[in-house]
Design a protein around this motif. Structure first.
Motif, PDB file in Angstrom:
ATOM      1  N   ARG A  65     -33.115 -23.381 -46.678  1.00 64.13           N
ATOM      2  CA  ARG A  65     -34.489 -23.270 -47.184  1.00 64.13           C
ATOM      3  C   ARG A  65     -35.435 -24.123 -46.340  1.00 64.13           C
ATOM      4  O   ARG A  65     -35.230 -25.331 -46.181  1.00 64.13           O
ATOM      5  N   ASN A  99     -38.812 -20.789 -51.934  1.00 61.12           N
ATOM      6  CA  ASN A  99     -37.741 -20.233 -52.763  1.00 61.12           C
ATOM      7  C   ASN A  99     -37.812 -18.718 -52.896  1.00 61.12           C
ATOM      8  O   ASN A  99     -37.040 -18.117 -53.638  1.00 61.12           O
ATOM      9  N   THR A 100     -38.728 -18.070 -52.158  1.00 61.04           N
ATOM     10  CA  THR A 100     -38.736 -16.602 -52.101  1.00 61.04           C
ATOM     11  C   THR A 100     -37.645 -16.062 -51.189  1.00 61.04           C
ATOM     12  O   THR A 100     -37.340 -14.870 -51.225  1.00 61.04           O
ATOM     13  N   VAL A 102     -34.342 -14.804 -49.631  1.00 59.88           N
ATOM     14  CA  VAL A 102     -33.041 -14.283 -50.029  1.00 59.88           C
ATOM     15  C   VAL A 102     -32.386 -13.674 -48.788  1.00 59.88           C
ATOM     16  O   VAL A 102     -32.980 -13.621 -47.715  1.00 59.88           O
ATOM     17  N   SER A 172     -45.581 -14.876 -53.567  1.00 61.20           N
ATOM     18  CA  SER A 172     -44.589 -15.903 -53.883  1.00 61.20           C
ATOM     19  C   SER A 172     -43.674 -15.571 -55.044  1.00 61.20           C
ATOM     20  O   SER A 172     -43.009 -16.454 -55.587  1.00 61.20           O
ATOM     21  N   CYS A 173     -43.614 -14.298 -55.453  1.00 65.66           N
ATOM     22  CA  CYS A 173     -42.678 -13.903 -56.499  1.00 65.66           C
ATOM     23  C   CYS A 173     -41.241 -14.035 -55.980  1.00 65.66           C
ATOM     24  O   CYS A 173     -40.980 -13.952 -54.779  1.00 65.66           O
ATOM     25  N   GLU A 174     -40.309 -14.221 -56.905  1.00 62.07           N
ATOM     26  CA  GLU A 174     -38.919 -14.418 -56.492  1.00 62.07           C
ATOM     27  C   GLU A 174     -38.418 -13.219 -55.686  1.00 62.07           C
ATOM     28  O   GLU A 174     -38.792 -12.083 -55.953  1.00 62.07           O
ATOM     29  N   THR A 175     -37.588 -13.491 -54.697  1.00 64.90           N
ATOM     30  CA  THR A 175     -36.938 -12.522 -53.796  1.00 64.90           C
ATOM     31  C   THR A 175     -37.912 -11.876 -52.822  1.00 64.90           C
ATOM     32  O   THR A 175     -37.548 -10.918 -52.147  1.00 64.90           O
TER      33      THR A 175
END
Length: 275
Positions: A65, A99-100, A102, A172-175
């Protein structure tokens, strides 16, 4: 050289790909992280490393990260035009949550309330040495640790209609930052590069870095005048034409499959699922 990280989320192991063979980097470094990249990466003989036993396991993002993800908007002339905007006079910059990130085959999760989630194939640039008040774009290029495929997924309603004046809500939404499969060192990359994307096997984007308004060296030099870039940081350098925002294609829905590819850097394949 080419670096990968293989294993379940949060437990990826560092791998070196050389001459088609995979080598375990664990004896050299715990991860493809800031310290490893700042030290110049792997400098030894790959044949002295043990083989990497990946057994078809999950390929994760090829870097740990990052401290920051800096993104450049409307950096391809044709994409700016399809967005209804003139070419920017200087780089448009926004941030994306680290943290986006993956892996290149992990799912894209549609956020709650999403109606206009879009794909964006991009050239990612990973920093290998500190960039602070650089003197020239040439110095910017010297700060590159490697290049990587990025899908800068975007929720356009959050980005544009509910932005409050900036774009990060829709970014900035997850994934929302599939990354990889490989981090490729500059000595293995020849510009210009071809960038392509598909949704459910149907072509969407097909362009090249020759259409970039601001090239990689310029971007790093420019950004260094406003912020300090540290080893391990990621720059998303913008997307070419052919996204759903153009009005020519539907936005993503559960069950879709998005593929992105940059020649010489690899290919991603992400399923789209409901959040």
């Amino acid at each position: 050289m080419r670096y990968l990280r293989v294993g379940p989320p949060g437990a990826e192991r560092p791998v070196l790909k050389s001459g088609g063979s995979l080598h375990d980097l664990s004896p050299v470094t715990a991860d493809i992280d800031a310290a490893f990249l700042a030290a110049g990466g792997f400098r030894g003989d790959p044949s002295e490393l043990p083989p990497a036993d990946v057994d078809g396991g999950r390929v994760g993002p090829p870097i740990a990260r990052p401290g920051v993800i800096l993104c450049v908007g409307q950096n391809y002339a044709a994409h700016a035009a399809e967005s209804g905007a003139p070419p920017p006079a200087e780089p448009i910059v926004f941030y994306k949550a680290p943290n986006t990130i993956v892996g290149p085959e992990d799912d894209i999760v549609l956020p709650r309330g999403s109606s206009r989630t879009d794909w964006e194939v991009e050239l990612g640039v990973v920093i290998g040495r500190t960039a602070r008040y650089l003197s020239s774009p040439e110095e910017g290029l010297a700060c590159v640790a490697g290049f990587v495929v990025v899908n800068d997924v975007s929720e356009r309603e959050f980005q544009l209609d509910r932005s409050g004046g900036q774009w990060s809500k829709g970014k900035s939404c997850e994934t929302f930052n599939p990354l990889g499969p490989e981090l490729v060192t500059p000595d293995e990359v020849t510009f210009p590069l071809r960038l392509r994307s598909w949704v459910n096997g149907e072509p969407r984007q097909d362009s090249g870095t020759a259409d970039m308004i601001f090239d990689v060296g310029f971007l790093i030099w420019h950004l260094s005048q406003f912020t300090v870039l540290d080893p391990g940081d990621l720059i998303n350098t913008g997307t070419p034409q052919g996204v759903a925002l153009s009005g020519r294609f539907p936005y993503l829905k559960p069950g879709d499959v998005v593929e992105t590819e940059i020649e010489g850097l690899g290919r991603q394949r992400s399923g789209v699922v409901k959040g």
